[in-house]
Design an enzyme around this catalytic site. Structure first.
Site, short mmCIF file in Angstrom:
data_model
loop_
_atom_site.label_atom_id
_atom_site.label_comp_id
_atom_site.label_asym_id
_atom_site.label_seq_id
_atom_site.Cartn_x
_atom_site.Cartn_y
_atom_site.Cartn_z
N THR A 216 0.82 -1.21 0.00
CA THR A 216 0.00 0.00 0.00
C THR A 216 0.86 1.27 0.00
OG1 THR A 216 -1.67 -1.16 1.21
CG2 THR A 216 -1.65 1.21 1.51
N ARG A 244 -13.35 -8.91 -0.80
CA ARG A 244 -12.62 -8.58 0.43
C ARG A 244 -12.18 -7.10 0.46
NH1 ARG A 244 -7.31 -6.49 1.73
NH2 ARG A 244 -6.75 -7.24 3.79
N GLY A 246 -9.86 -4.39 2.81
CA GLY A 246 -8.90 -4.33 3.92
C GLY A 246 -9.09 -3.08 4.76
N ASP A 247 -8.03 -2.71 5.44
CA ASP A 247 -8.09 -1.56 6.35
C ASP A 247 -7.94 -0.22 5.63
OD1 ASP A 247 -5.41 -2.40 5.75
OD2 ASP A 247 -4.74 -0.90 7.20
N THR A 267 -0.09 0.48 6.82
CA THR A 267 0.11 -0.53 5.79
C THR A 267 0.43 -1.85 6.46
OG1 THR A 267 1.40 -1.25 3.89
CG2 THR A 267 2.56 0.15 5.48
N GLY A 268 -0.17 -2.91 5.97
CA GLY A 268 0.11 -4.21 6.58
C GLY A 268 -1.07 -5.13 6.40
N GLY A 270 -4.29 -6.16 6.62
CA GLY A 270 -5.47 -5.33 6.88
C GLY A 270 -6.42 -5.84 7.94
#
Ligand code: ASP
Length: 350
Positions: A216, A244, A246-247, A267-268, A270
């Site tokens: 990201t 799906r 994510g965060d 970032t990571g 999510g």
């Protein structure tokens, strides 16, 4: 009696003074930068041994190019909103990052993009999820904030809104890159076949799967008017399916900004960032526990997220211009620039 009263009032007054002194000490941290900017291009198992000098130089050059765009805007008195948008757009247009062109592929071999933005002055926010044909998801997220009554739009509706607002629409093939497509195929192969008899190959595939969760881009900026803005843009996770999300497009997880505290872009992995409300938690710890930016980011990433099993990192910047890179992975593409123009560009942990 008079003497007793005198002693009592003396004790009370000096106690009061002490209290004032200690709270004054806490409430007047110094402004360290009039304006500042910090970015990331994703975190993950980024190891020097797996990187060529050429690739490393390409990432560093793009991070530098992107952050300088935002820094120039801030230096010339522009808004943090503009700085965040323009900086992120440079990374969205680069195939190096998992955002815009270069986004990872879904299980169905399409690209579905997520982005969010927050304005720390008004606490207004905008976000988009599962967008397939809008060239700049970050621009769309900002448009949702400024031109609609909503905070988050998704899928087809988000595209219709983008068209109505005159944003650039592209053919979905614009987002295709061979590298990302090959990554998807490797992950699908790994899912289908047993590669364990070939340890070296298996390790390579597993690293790919691990890194499929990352890449990201994000940016946080503080402008000369003291306004903080934060934004995040992503293709999500390779091989994602079932729509799906994510965060990255979730305010409070992937992005948060509040002029009273700080701005954060995550970032990571999510799912863990959503469950931990990473970005908001950092701001909340500063607001309710008077923690410094460094204390709050360290606690949320190194303590809380890590204990839960989550991996990734954040870039964060507070109202006084303090900046923090915090991650629990081997590396995070990252850069910062302060009001003197001092530039930091890094990839690995030191
Ligand atoms: N956080 C993103 C997601 O889970 C991925 C990333 O940061 O690379 O969609």
């Amino acid at each position: 009696m008079k003497k007793l009263l005198f002693i009592l009032s003396f004790v009370l007054i000096s106690f009061g003074c002490q209290q004032e002194k200690s709270s004054a000490k806490k409430e007047t941290p110094k402004k360290v930068n009039d304006f500042a900017i910090i970015i990331h291009g994703g975190a993950g198992t980024i190891l020097k041994k797996n990187m060529t000098a050429k690739k490393e130089a390409a990432y560093k050059a793009k991070l530098e190019e992107a952050i300088k765009v935002g820094h120039t805007i801030l230096k010339n008195g522009g808004t943090s909103t503009e700085a965040v948008q323009k900086t992120i757009q440079v990374m969205e247009e680069s195939p190096l990052f998992n955002a815009g062109k270069g986004a990872v592929f879904t299980h169905e071999e399409t690209n579905e993009l997520d982005a969010s933005f927050m304005d720390g002055k008004t606490l207004n926010a905008g976000a988009v999820a599962g967008v397939t044909n809008v060239k700049s998801p970050i621009e769309l997220a900002i448009k949702v904030m400024t031109d609609s009554d909503h905070v988050m739009l998704s899928g087809k509706g988000a595209s219709i809104f983008a068209k109505e607002k005159g944003l650039e629409i592209v053919d979905p093939s614009y987002f295709y890159t061979e590298n990302r497509f090959k990554s998807l195929q490797r992950i699908k192969d790994r899912e289908k076949t047993q590669l364990d008899h070939d340890d070296k190959k298996a390790a390579f595939y597993d690293a790919d799967i691990k890194n499929s969760k990352f890449g990201t881009v994000g940016c946080v900026a503080l402008d000369k008017n003291g306004n903080i803005a934060a934004g995040t843009s992503t293709g999500g996770m390779t091989n994602k399916r079932w729509g799906r999300i994510g965060d990255a497009p979730i305010i409070g997880s992937g992005t948060y900004a509040n002029n009273r505290t700080c701005g954060v872009s995550s970032t990571g992995w999510g799912e863990y960032f959503i469950r931990s409300q990473v970005a908001y938690d950092i701001s909340a710890q500063m607001e309710y526990q008077q923690k410094t930016l460094k204390e709050a980011t360290t606690d949320v990433i190194q303590n809380k997220l890590t204990k839960l099993g989550g991996t990734g990192g954040v870039v964060a910047l507070d109202k006084n211009g303090n900046m923090s890179f915090e991650f629990n992975t081997a590396g995070m593409y990252r850069a910062s620039m302060d009001d003197t123009g001092k530039l930091i560009v890094k990839i690995y942990k030191e």
